[in-house]
Design a protein around this motif. Structure first.
Motif, PDB file in Angstrom:
ATOM      1  N   PRO B 217      70.316 -18.364 -58.404  1.00  0.00           N
ATOM      2  CA  PRO B 217      69.119 -17.512 -58.510  1.00  0.00           C
ATOM      3  C   PRO B 217      67.923 -18.086 -57.743  1.00  0.00           C
ATOM      4  O   PRO B 217      67.192 -17.345 -57.080  1.00  0.00           O
ATOM      5  CB  PRO B 217      68.824 -17.485 -60.016  1.00  0.00           C
ATOM      6  CG  PRO B 217      70.077 -17.893 -60.674  1.00  0.00           C
ATOM      7  CD  PRO B 217      70.805 -18.783 -59.727  1.00  0.00           C
ATOM      8  N   GLY B 218      67.774 -19.405 -57.825  1.00  0.00           N
ATOM      9  CA  GLY B 218      66.678 -20.050 -57.096  1.00  0.00           C
ATOM     10  C   GLY B 218      66.844 -19.896 -55.600  1.00  0.00           C
ATOM     11  O   GLY B 218      65.879 -19.634 -54.875  1.00  0.00           O
ATOM     12  N   LEU B 219      68.087 -20.028 -55.137  1.00  0.00           N
ATOM     13  CA  LEU B 219      68.351 -19.880 -53.702  1.00  0.00           C
ATOM     14  C   LEU B 219      68.031 -18.459 -53.250  1.00  0.00           C
ATOM     15  O   LEU B 219      67.435 -18.256 -52.192  1.00  0.00           O
ATOM     16  CB  LEU B 219      69.810 -20.206 -53.384  1.00  0.00           C
ATOM     17  CG  LEU B 219      70.194 -21.679 -53.479  1.00  0.00           C
ATOM     18  CD1 LEU B 219      71.692 -21.851 -53.248  1.00  0.00           C
ATOM     19  CD2 LEU B 219      69.423 -22.479 -52.444  1.00  0.00           C
ATOM     20  N   ILE B 220      68.428 -17.471 -54.079  1.00  0.00           N
ATOM     21  CA  ILE B 220      68.142 -16.082 -53.704  1.00  0.00           C
ATOM     22  C   ILE B 220      66.628 -15.865 -53.657  1.00  0.00           C
ATOM     23  O   ILE B 220      66.099 -15.325 -52.684  1.00  0.00           O
ATOM     24  CB  ILE B 220      68.796 -15.096 -54.688  1.00  0.00           C
ATOM     25  CG1 ILE B 220      70.313 -15.227 -54.623  1.00  0.00           C
ATOM     26  CG2 ILE B 220      68.384 -13.665 -54.374  1.00  0.00           C
ATOM     27  CD1 ILE B 220      71.049 -14.322 -55.583  1.00  0.00           C
ATOM     28  N   SER B 221      65.915 -16.332 -54.699  1.00  0.00           N
ATOM     29  CA  SER B 221      64.453 -16.165 -54.721  1.00  0.00           C
ATOM     30  C   SER B 221      63.823 -16.759 -53.478  1.00  0.00           C
ATOM     31  O   SER B 221      63.047 -16.100 -52.779  1.00  0.00           O
ATOM     32  CB  SER B 221      63.846 -16.861 -55.941  1.00  0.00           C
ATOM     33  OG  SER B 221      64.224 -16.216 -57.105  1.00  0.00           O
ATOM     34  N   ALA B 222      64.168 -18.020 -53.212  1.00  0.00           N
ATOM     35  CA  ALA B 222      63.564 -18.706 -52.071  1.00  0.00           C
ATOM     36  C   ALA B 222      63.935 -17.991 -50.773  1.00  0.00           C
ATOM     37  O   ALA B 222      63.089 -17.797 -49.895  1.00  0.00           O
ATOM     38  CB  ALA B 222      64.010 -20.161 -52.031  1.00  0.00           C
ATOM     39  N   GLY B 223      65.193 -17.575 -50.671  1.00  0.00           N
ATOM     40  CA  GLY B 223      65.658 -16.910 -49.453  1.00  0.00           C
ATOM     41  C   GLY B 223      64.934 -15.600 -49.206  1.00  0.00           C
ATOM     42  O   GLY B 223      64.454 -15.343 -48.098  1.00  0.00           O
ATOM     43  N   TYR B 290      61.980 -11.815 -56.318  1.00  0.00           N
ATOM     44  CA  TYR B 290      60.755 -11.938 -55.525  1.00  0.00           C
ATOM     45  C   TYR B 290      59.578 -12.318 -56.419  1.00  0.00           C
ATOM     46  O   TYR B 290      58.835 -13.256 -56.133  1.00  0.00           O
ATOM     47  CB  TYR B 290      60.475 -10.598 -54.828  1.00  0.00           C
ATOM     48  CG  TYR B 290      59.386 -10.668 -53.794  1.00  0.00           C
ATOM     49  CD1 TYR B 290      59.684 -10.986 -52.481  1.00  0.00           C
ATOM     50  CD2 TYR B 290      58.071 -10.428 -54.133  1.00  0.00           C
ATOM     51  CE1 TYR B 290      58.692 -11.057 -51.527  1.00  0.00           C
ATOM     52  CE2 TYR B 290      57.077 -10.503 -53.189  1.00  0.00           C
ATOM     53  CZ  TYR B 290      57.388 -10.810 -51.891  1.00  0.00           C
ATOM     54  OH  TYR B 290      56.404 -10.885 -50.958  1.00  0.00           O
ATOM     55  N   VAL B 291      59.451 -11.612 -57.537  1.00  0.00           N
ATOM     56  CA  VAL B 291      58.340 -11.887 -58.447  1.00  0.00           C
ATOM     57  C   VAL B 291      58.455 -13.311 -58.988  1.00  0.00           C
ATOM     58  O   VAL B 291      57.467 -14.042 -59.066  1.00  0.00           O
ATOM     59  CB  VAL B 291      58.318 -10.856 -59.595  1.00  0.00           C
ATOM     60  CG1 VAL B 291      57.292 -11.257 -60.643  1.00  0.00           C
ATOM     61  CG2 VAL B 291      57.989  -9.487 -59.056  1.00  0.00           C
ATOM     62  N   SER B 292      59.677 -13.709 -59.335  1.00  0.00           N
ATOM     63  CA  SER B 292      59.803 -15.048 -59.920  1.00  0.00           C
ATOM     64  C   SER B 292      59.481 -16.122 -58.893  1.00  0.00           C
ATOM     65  O   SER B 292      58.921 -17.161 -59.232  1.00  0.00           O
ATOM     66  CB  SER B 292      61.193 -15.253 -60.501  1.00  0.00           C
ATOM     67  OG  SER B 292      62.100 -15.571 -59.492  1.00  0.00           O
ATOM     68  N   SER B 293      59.801 -15.875 -57.611  1.00  0.00           N
ATOM     69  CA  SER B 293      59.464 -16.900 -56.626  1.00  0.00           C
ATOM     70  C   SER B 293      57.962 -16.908 -56.368  1.00  0.00           C
ATOM     71  O   SER B 293      57.367 -17.964 -56.187  1.00  0.00           O
ATOM     72  CB  SER B 293      60.233 -16.689 -55.322  1.00  0.00           C
ATOM     73  OG  SER B 293      59.859 -15.491 -54.732  1.00  0.00           O
ATOM     74  N   MET B 294      57.321 -15.726 -56.417  1.00  0.00           N
ATOM     75  CA  MET B 294      55.878 -15.688 -56.184  1.00  0.00           C
ATOM     76  C   MET B 294      55.136 -16.363 -57.326  1.00  0.00           C
ATOM     77  O   MET B 294      54.276 -17.213 -57.107  1.00  0.00           O
ATOM     78  CB  MET B 294      55.424 -14.243 -56.052  1.00  0.00           C
ATOM     79  CG  MET B 294      54.074 -14.105 -55.429  1.00  0.00           C
ATOM     80  SD  MET B 294      53.600 -12.395 -55.337  1.00  0.00           S
ATOM     81  CE  MET B 294      52.992 -12.143 -56.971  1.00  0.00           C
ATOM     82  N   THR B 295      55.485 -15.981 -58.556  1.00  0.00           N
ATOM     83  CA  THR B 295      54.779 -16.581 -59.682  1.00  0.00           C
ATOM     84  C   THR B 295      55.222 -18.020 -59.881  1.00  0.00           C
ATOM     85  O   THR B 295      54.432 -18.854 -60.306  1.00  0.00           O
ATOM     86  CB  THR B 295      55.022 -15.770 -60.967  1.00  0.00           C
ATOM     87  OG1 THR B 295      56.419 -15.603 -61.113  1.00  0.00           O
ATOM     88  CG2 THR B 295      54.354 -14.439 -60.906  1.00  0.00           C
TER      89      THR B 295
END
Lengths: 309, 300
Positions: B217-223, B290-295
């Protein structure tokens, strides 16, 4: 395998076995990138500010000449003023409207996830492309805003959005606020969702009004995240380039030139890399001041309001 | 932020009740919630509507506000899109943007995974300082770096090539991705790694077989975030690229479609619309990531 010289074997062994060796190996790709394309350019930028470099020609050291030149340049000081005005006004508006939107979205709403998703759209879409839409909206003849206001009988002729200095400043700030609200709102919403409702309920039972609950519970608990969000927001606004470049390119009569756009204009189309670099370097102290102010200014409030350290 | 959650957990305050909203009457809610929300949504989305409606309006209706309502379109046309796709270099710009975004995102993700793992889990001497430096480099804005970078790019001889963008975009992507992934790696329990170590796994095996699958999940967010950031990038692309065939969409639309004093709003708006669609589609599939990577980047 066994034919390897002892020395390189031990280096290899150090790299693969020891904590520091492995750490070094794993850090290598990121470190190479950041050193070559971030740290080195940062230093080079400071150096270029002391030279008269042009595109494709290395400059010679001229000492503080660029800075002395800028010090006497009214356009430079105008851009400093514009950048301050732009950052302060846009950040305050983004914060107020963003917080308001976050509070609304924190209510129990139907289609909440859907609203959250579409509200973030201005932040997702490339700035240049949404700025083009604003350019069209701000058109001097066919602006849709002028059309609506004229039909309502509020104005008699189209507003010259980007042609008049005062209007142009207001217009670019409005476009920047439009793009920044979603970031502030969604980030603050994430913070709001961690505040337990029971605190509000307890306060309400004790007779606190909704305004008291907002100022005495929500704001203090939200302050740490407000500090971080606004620091980022100030950073993005202060160094903004795209929006101005699309909408006004600094005009009319330099009324909307920010330090970033002035630096670009002098360095790339103007060819004076040294002078452009000096403007960029001059941004750093202002930028640091803005960041420190928004971060520590807001952090201190947390302590003043008894939020603990 | 985490301290608040922790405090509330300790105090046993965490609850999922809906609060006191049930005490609000409907008229009151309309005025305090629904009306402001409607205004916000309208203002935030109107530019996109305006962009879309202009993109499909025939030229004769575009500025003729007297005979045609500007808010609607009669006889929508794909003329502008056709013009973009067949008479300009637009498809090439799309391809360039795609290529540059994919390549720089991939490079940044790979470098960030290693760096974040080294800082969080290998814990070499100075790992904390390195982590702090990574965060500080996230705060260095491109508008300070583009002049010296232009100088370097010129010297290295990759001026006016896509490679210049692929190599420079990671400067703002790596700090962000590393910072985000550090947070994800921190949440993976140590015990998993320890038991893998006891079973004789090497660090490489631990990273690829234990950590990475858990950090997807972290990789997807960052990507996703890195991809949209590089898609939106403008100042480097504007500075380093001069020939039309190497431009990215934002630069191409602005510098090639705006000619003289007569603006072809239809073509410009369809260019903006088409250039926004890929990121919007990507975003719509991965909103939560997207939201989780932004916040997440803000909260840490």
């Amino acid at each position: 395998m066994q034919a390897r010289p002892a020395r390189s074997f031990s280096i290899l062994g150090w790299l693969l076995e020891s904590r520091n060796g492995l750490g070094f190996l794993f850090m290598l790709p990121a470190a190479v990138f950041l050193l070559c394309f971030l740290t080195y350019p940062l230093g080079l930028g400071v150096w270029l500010g002391f030279t008269d470099a042009r595109i494709g020609r290395e400059g010679i050291f001229v000492g503080l000449e660029n800075y002395i030149w800028l010090f006497d340049d009214p356009v430079f000081w105008l851009s400093v003023f514009n950048t301050m005005l732009y950052t302060v006004v846009a950040s305050i508006l983004k914060f107020a409207l963003g917080l308001w939107l976050a509070l609304i979205l924190n209510q129990h709403l139907p289609f909440k996830t859907f609203f959250r998703a579409i509200i973030l759209l201005p932040w997702v879409v490339p700035t240049v492309l949404s700025a083009l839409a604003f350019w069209w909206i701000y058109d001097s003849q066919f602006s849709i805003i002028s059309y609506v206001l004229m039909n309502l009988g509020l104005i008699s002729e189209p507003i010259n959005f980007l042609g008049d200095p005062g209007m142009a400043r207001a217009s670019v700030i409005a476009a920047n606020v439009w793009r920044g609200i979603p970031f502030v709102a969604i980030s603050l919403l994430a913070g709001l969702q961690t505040i337990p409702q029971s605190l509000n309920e307890a306060a309400a039972l004790d007779g606190a009004t909704s305004w008291q609950r907002f100022t005495k519970i929500t704001l203090p608990l939200l302050t740490p995240i407000i500090a971080v969000v606004m620091t980022f927001s100030v950073l993005f606004t202060f160094t903004d380039f795209q929006l101005i470049y699309v909408l006004t390119r600094g005009g009319p009569v330099n009324a909307t030139h920010l330090m970033a756009t002035l630096s670009f204009q002098r360095a790339i189309p103007g060819g004076q890399l040294g002078e452009g670099a000096a403007i960029a370097v001059a941004m750093i102290p202002f930028l640091l001041a803005a960041i420190l102010f928004s971060f520590f200014g807001l952090q201190r409030r947390k302590w003043q309001q008894g939020g603990g350290d | 932020m985490s301290e608040i959650t922790q405090n509330t957990k300790q105090a046993g305050l965490h609850d999922d009740s809906e609060g006191m909203e049930q005490f609000n009457t409907l008229p009151r809610r309309i005025v305090t919630v629904y009306l402001p929300l409607a205004v916000f949504v309208f203002v935030l989305l109107f530019p996109f509507y305006w962009m879309a409606i202009t993109a499909i309006k025939p030229d004769y209706q575009l500025t003729d506000y007297k005979n045609y309502s500007p808010f609607w379109v009669i006889e929508p046309t794909l003329e502008h899109v056709k013009f973009l796709l067949f008479e300009t270099s637009y498809p090439g710009w799309l391809w360039n943007t795609m290529l540059v975004s994919f390549a720089s995102t991939f490079i940044s993700l790979a470098a960030s995974v290693f760096a974040a793992y080294a800082i969080e889990r290998v814990r070499f001497t100075g790992a904390r300082v390195t982590g702090l430096m990574i965060f500080l480099s996230y705060l260095v804005p491109p508008s300070i770096l583009f002049i010296p970078l232009a100088f370097i790019v010129f010297k290295v001889g990759i001026f006016d090539s896509r490679l210049a963008l692929i190599l420079t975009y990671p400067t703002f992507l790596i700090p962000f991705c590393t910072w985000l992934l550090m947070g994800y790696f921190r949440s993976i329990p140590f015990e998993l790694e320890e038991s893998a170590l006891v079973d004789g796994a090497t660090r490489w095996q631990i990273l690829t077989k234990v950590i990475l699958p858990l950090a997807v999940p972290g990789l997807i967010s960052a990507g996703i975030f890195a991809f949209t950031l590089s898609w939106n990038e403008f100042i480097y692309a504007l500075t380093f690229i001069s020939s039309s065939e190497n431009k990215t969409v934002p630069v191409g639309v602005l510098t090639e479609l705006v000619r003289g004093d007569i603006y072809e709003w239809g073509a410009l708006m369809s260019g903006a619309l088409l250039g926004s669609l890929p990121v919007v589609i990507l975003y719509s599939f991965f909103v939560d990531y997207y939201v989780s990577s932004m916040t997440g980047a803000v909260k840490e």
